[in-house]
Motif scaffolding. Structure first.
Motif, short mmCIF file in Angstrom:
data_model
loop_
_atom_site.label_atom_id
_atom_site.label_comp_id
_atom_site.label_asym_id
_atom_site.label_seq_id
_atom_site.Cartn_x
_atom_site.Cartn_y
_atom_site.Cartn_z
N UNK A 131 -2.72 12.85 8.71
CA UNK A 131 -2.24 11.60 8.33
C UNK A 131 -2.31 11.46 6.93
N UNK A 132 -1.51 11.63 6.01
CA UNK A 132 -1.84 11.53 4.50
C UNK A 132 -1.06 9.91 4.13
N UNK A 133 -1.98 9.49 3.30
CA UNK A 133 -1.61 7.99 2.90
C UNK A 133 -1.66 8.11 1.54
N UNK A 134 -0.36 8.02 0.54
CA UNK A 134 -0.45 8.03 -0.75
C UNK A 134 0.01 6.58 -1.36
N UNK A 135 -0.84 6.05 -2.30
CA UNK A 135 -0.89 4.74 -2.54
C UNK A 135 -0.27 4.81 -3.95
N UNK A 136 0.77 3.97 -4.31
CA UNK A 136 1.18 3.85 -5.74
C UNK A 136 0.56 3.00 -6.34
N UNK A 137 -0.21 3.13 -7.43
CA UNK A 137 -0.95 2.24 -7.97
C UNK A 137 -0.37 1.49 -9.19
N UNK A 138 0.17 2.46 -9.92
CA UNK A 138 0.99 2.03 -11.35
C UNK A 138 2.35 1.20 -10.79
N UNK A 139 3.15 1.10 -11.86
CA UNK A 139 4.47 0.22 -11.76
C UNK A 139 5.42 0.79 -12.11
N UNK A 140 6.40 0.53 -11.79
CA UNK A 140 7.85 1.39 -12.49
C UNK A 140 8.12 2.41 -11.49
N UNK A 141 8.38 3.73 -12.35
CA UNK A 141 8.75 4.94 -11.54
C UNK A 141 7.85 5.49 -10.56
N UNK A 142 6.53 4.95 -10.54
CA UNK A 142 5.70 5.44 -9.70
C UNK A 142 5.97 5.39 -7.95
N UNK A 143 6.59 4.29 -7.88
CA UNK A 143 7.13 4.12 -6.65
C UNK A 143 8.30 5.24 -6.02
N UNK A 144 9.05 5.42 -7.08
CA UNK A 144 10.13 6.51 -6.97
C UNK A 144 9.58 7.79 -6.67
N UNK A 145 8.56 8.08 -7.34
CA UNK A 145 7.83 9.50 -7.07
C UNK A 145 7.10 9.49 -6.04
N UNK A 146 6.36 8.46 -5.25
CA UNK A 146 5.68 8.52 -4.28
C UNK A 146 6.69 8.57 -2.78
N UNK A 147 7.88 7.91 -3.14
CA UNK A 147 8.89 7.96 -2.16
C UNK A 147 9.67 9.44 -1.99
#
Length: 312
Positions: A131-147
């Motif tokens: 199980x790998x949990x990746x948290x997006x901490x920054x704002x903006x494009x970091x959500x797209x990168x994690x997705x």
């Protein structure tokens, strides 16, 4: 720990470290892929660290799984993202023998941080974490990168903070496979239920997902450990649904292809701007563009032609 040392090589900018890191990754590839990759994002103050602690302990103890927690945050050069600061608050999880918590690199572009995180996923999977949990901490494009590197994308939200649909981008909601309203406790239960109804209605306005999955909305109180099993049930149902449709592996193949293109772009960008002759020519050309002696498009084409002539 051997895993930590290998990840440090991935994050290094030294050429010899990068070459060794890629050799390690190539060796790990046949042993990777056997995990559920979960991305998590949320508005400030939503209680991500408390949720990760509660959720992580649940999947380890109740589902008998192993968990690696990673972060994507190119914006923080001092705090190394929230995970490092919250590690002391996630005392149980950070000390659990079947959990591994890794802060984000201290600096770098989003592309570089995201690439190292994706490669870290491969190492964690090869090390046996399922199980790998990746948290997006920054704002903006970091959500797209994690997705672009996870199987399941979880959006944590709050209730009772005014209009629940404000302060969150439509694009992020469209990416979410589930929206979970946290802090549904201490008299906030009714507000959480109202928020859940609003989000359900909002999600119906979005076009159907390619996999046929209908995003779920749930409430939880990570602080009181309520609703955590239900969140895992949603993830488990998602995995079973997408695997039965063949979408799970299809999405992973598409993500691998996407990161191939991203890696090519990053390498070309690095090679172009690191070229000594081009650095000199670029400054001259930049002044010509600023003085309207040549158009940006024509100048760029000339520089690119020069780059390829000088590339061995």
């Amino acid at each position: 720990m051997l895993l930590s040392r290998a990840i440090t090589l991935i994050e290094s900018t030294k050429k010899e470290h990068q070459e060794l890191a890629q050799d390690i990754i190539e060796g790990c590839l046949p042993h990777s892929g056997n995990s559920v990759r979960i991305g998590i994002t949320g508005v400030p103050g939503v209680g991500k660290s408390t949720f990760i602690e509660a959720f992580g302990n649940y999947v380890i103890e109740e589902e008998n799984r192993t968990l690696a927690v990673l972060a994507v945050d190119p914006s923080s050069s001092k705090t190394r993202g929230s995970i490092l600061g919250d590690k002391t608050r996630m005392e149980t999880l950070s000390n659990h023998p079947r959990a591994y918590i890794r802060p984000t690199p201290t600096s770098g572009s989003l592309g570089g941080v995201a690439r190292s995180t994706r490669e870290t996923i491969t190492l964690c999977e090869a090390a046996g974490f399922d199980t790998i949990l990746i948290e997006t901490v920054g704002v903006g494009q970091s959500e797209t990168a994690v997705h672009s590197m996870v199987d399941f994308f979880l959006l944590l939200m709050l209730a009772g903070a005014g209009d629940e649909l404000q302060g969150i981008k439509r694009g992020i909601m469209e990416m979410a496979d589930s929206i979970v309203i946290n802090k549904a406790d201490s008299g906030n239960e009714d507000a959480a239920k109202r928020a859940m109804a609003e989000y359900k209605n909002a999600l119906h306005l979005f076009p159907p997902t390619e996999s046929g999955w209908i995003p779920k909305v749930a409430t939880c109180s990570a602080f009181h450990n309520k609703g955590i099993p239900e969140v895992w049930e949603i993830i488990d149902e998602f995995v079973r649904h997408t695997k039965s449709k063949g979408f799970f592996e299809q999405k992973r193949r598409e993500q691998a292809s996407y990161w191939l293109d991203e890696s090519i772009n990053q390498e070309l960008h690095r090679a172009f701007y690191d070229n000594p002759e081009l650095k000199k020519r670029l400054e001259i050309t930049r002044k010509q563009v600023q003085n309207k002696e040549v158009s940006s498009f024509t100048a760029a084409k000339k520089l690119i032609r020069l780059f390829f002539r000088n590339t061995p």
